[in-house]
Design a protein around this motif. Sequence first.
Motif, PDB file in Angstrom:
ATOM      1  N   THR A 143      14.570 -36.677   4.357  1.00 11.47           N
ATOM      2  CA  THR A 143      13.942 -35.719   5.262  1.00 11.47           C
ATOM      3  C   THR A 143      14.908 -35.386   6.396  1.00 11.47           C
ATOM      4  O   THR A 143      15.790 -36.168   6.724  1.00 11.47           O
ATOM      5  N   GLY A 144      14.703 -34.220   6.950  1.00  7.92           N
ATOM      6  CA  GLY A 144      15.559 -33.773   8.039  1.00  7.92           C
ATOM      7  C   GLY A 144      15.163 -32.378   8.452  1.00  7.92           C
ATOM      8  O   GLY A 144      14.038 -31.953   8.227  1.00  7.92           O
ATOM      9  N   LYS A 145      16.123 -31.649   9.017  1.00  2.00           N
ATOM     10  CA  LYS A 145      15.824 -30.291   9.454  1.00  2.00           C
ATOM     11  C   LYS A 145      16.795 -29.303   8.828  1.00  2.00           C
ATOM     12  O   LYS A 145      17.952 -29.636   8.561  1.00  2.00           O
ATOM     13  N   ILE A 146      16.276 -28.124   8.594  1.00  4.41           N
ATOM     14  CA  ILE A 146      17.084 -27.008   8.132  1.00  4.41           C
ATOM     15  C   ILE A 146      17.114 -25.988   9.267  1.00  4.41           C
ATOM     16  O   ILE A 146      16.077 -25.618   9.807  1.00  4.41           O
ATOM     17  N   ILE A 147      18.324 -25.568   9.622  1.00  6.24           N
ATOM     18  CA  ILE A 147      18.514 -24.555  10.655  1.00  6.24           C
ATOM     19  C   ILE A 147      19.108 -23.327   9.975  1.00  6.24           C
ATOM     20  O   ILE A 147      20.152 -23.423   9.328  1.00  6.24           O
ATOM     21  N   SER A 148      18.415 -22.192  10.110  1.00  7.55           N
ATOM     22  CA  SER A 148      18.898 -20.986   9.438  1.00  7.55           C
ATOM     23  C   SER A 148      18.328 -19.745  10.088  1.00  7.55           C
ATOM     24  O   SER A 148      17.584 -19.822  11.065  1.00  7.55           O
ATOM     25  N   VAL A 149      18.699 -18.612   9.532  1.00  4.14           N
ATOM     26  CA  VAL A 149      18.013 -17.357   9.819  1.00  4.14           C
ATOM     27  C   VAL A 149      17.360 -16.917   8.507  1.00  4.14           C
ATOM     28  O   VAL A 149      17.938 -17.081   7.431  1.00  4.14           O
ATOM     29  N   GLN A 150      16.155 -16.399   8.612  1.00  4.93           N
ATOM     30  CA  GLN A 150      15.402 -15.954   7.443  1.00  4.93           C
ATOM     31  C   GLN A 150      15.137 -14.461   7.561  1.00  4.93           C
ATOM     32  O   GLN A 150      14.895 -13.960   8.667  1.00  4.93           O
ATOM     33  N   GLY A 151      15.178 -13.775   6.440  1.00  3.21           N
ATOM     34  CA  GLY A 151      14.900 -12.345   6.426  1.00  3.21           C
ATOM     35  C   GLY A 151      15.670 -11.667   5.324  1.00  3.21           C
ATOM     36  O   GLY A 151      15.958 -12.268   4.285  1.00  3.21           O
ATOM     37  N   SER A 152      16.032 -10.426   5.578  1.00  2.00           N
ATOM     38  CA  SER A 152      16.787  -9.646   4.600  1.00  2.00           C
ATOM     39  C   SER A 152      17.669  -8.647   5.339  1.00  2.00           C
ATOM     40  O   SER A 152      17.371  -8.275   6.475  1.00  2.00           O
ATOM     41  N   PRO A 153      18.745  -8.197   4.671  1.00  2.00           N
ATOM     42  CA  PRO A 153      19.603  -7.190   5.312  1.00  2.00           C
ATOM     43  C   PRO A 153      18.878  -5.875   5.608  1.00  2.00           C
ATOM     44  O   PRO A 153      19.262  -5.153   6.514  1.00  2.00           O
ATOM     45  N   SER A 154      17.817  -5.589   4.877  1.00  2.00           N
ATOM     46  CA  SER A 154      17.105  -4.332   5.122  1.00  2.00           C
ATOM     47  C   SER A 154      16.079  -4.452   6.254  1.00  2.00           C
ATOM     48  O   SER A 154      15.809  -3.476   6.942  1.00  2.00           O
ATOM     49  N   GLU A 155      15.525  -5.633   6.455  1.00  2.00           N
ATOM     50  CA  GLU A 155      14.495  -5.819   7.489  1.00  2.00           C
ATOM     51  C   GLU A 155      14.999  -6.547   8.727  1.00  2.00           C
ATOM     52  O   GLU A 155      14.352  -6.516   9.763  1.00  2.00           O
ATOM     53  N   GLY A 156      16.124  -7.237   8.607  1.00  2.00           N
ATOM     54  CA  GLY A 156      16.626  -8.039   9.714  1.00  2.00           C
ATOM     55  C   GLY A 156      16.225  -9.502   9.538  1.00  2.00           C
ATOM     56  O   GLY A 156      15.492  -9.865   8.608  1.00  2.00           O
ATOM     57  N   PHE A 157      16.717 -10.351  10.429  1.00  2.00           N
ATOM     58  CA  PHE A 157      16.532 -11.796  10.311  1.00  2.00           C
ATOM     59  C   PHE A 157      15.969 -12.370  11.606  1.00  2.00           C
ATOM     60  O   PHE A 157      16.071 -11.759  12.668  1.00  2.00           O
TER      61      PHE A 157
END
Length: 161
Positions: free
Chosen positions: A34-48
């Motif tokens: 277990t741990g953490k995930i750091i990211s940006v979520q989205g799409s190039p068409s809608e943004g993140f």
Amino acid sequence: MSRPVYLIIFHSPIFAAHWALWVPQLREGKCEDTGKIISVQGSPSEGFVHEFERNYDLSKETRSHVLKLLCDIPSTLVAEATSEHCIDNAPIDELERSACKIQAPSPSLRSSTSVSLSCPILTRIKIQNCQTWLHEWVSSMVDDEVFPKHALTVLDQAPKN
């Protein structure tokens, strides 16, 4: 005490792979599933948008993925999550705050209907996604001497799909 930080790559056969940072929790000096995930979520068409997924159990992940060790960082930069699994966009520690300093990509794809027929000259666009954001964030961490320069080499050699 230090702790490892990994690049996690979620493969995709047709789209760009999703890149994120994986920071495992430590118990008695050993990494857990277990741990953490750091990211940006989205799409190039809608943004993140920035996303912090805490108490994420990597052993239950069914998507195809691979981990690449980026570096070790001081444990003081990472707060252990005390709640159950959650997804949030508010940072709780120095590592997450540094991620938020890098703006999540805005929409970078144009629809075919947005191209004017009266102006056939098209300009090349630079598509922004989670990979470009992560590279920018890791670069800033290298500049701040939190991550070693080798972390950029790991990113440059990582699978893009």
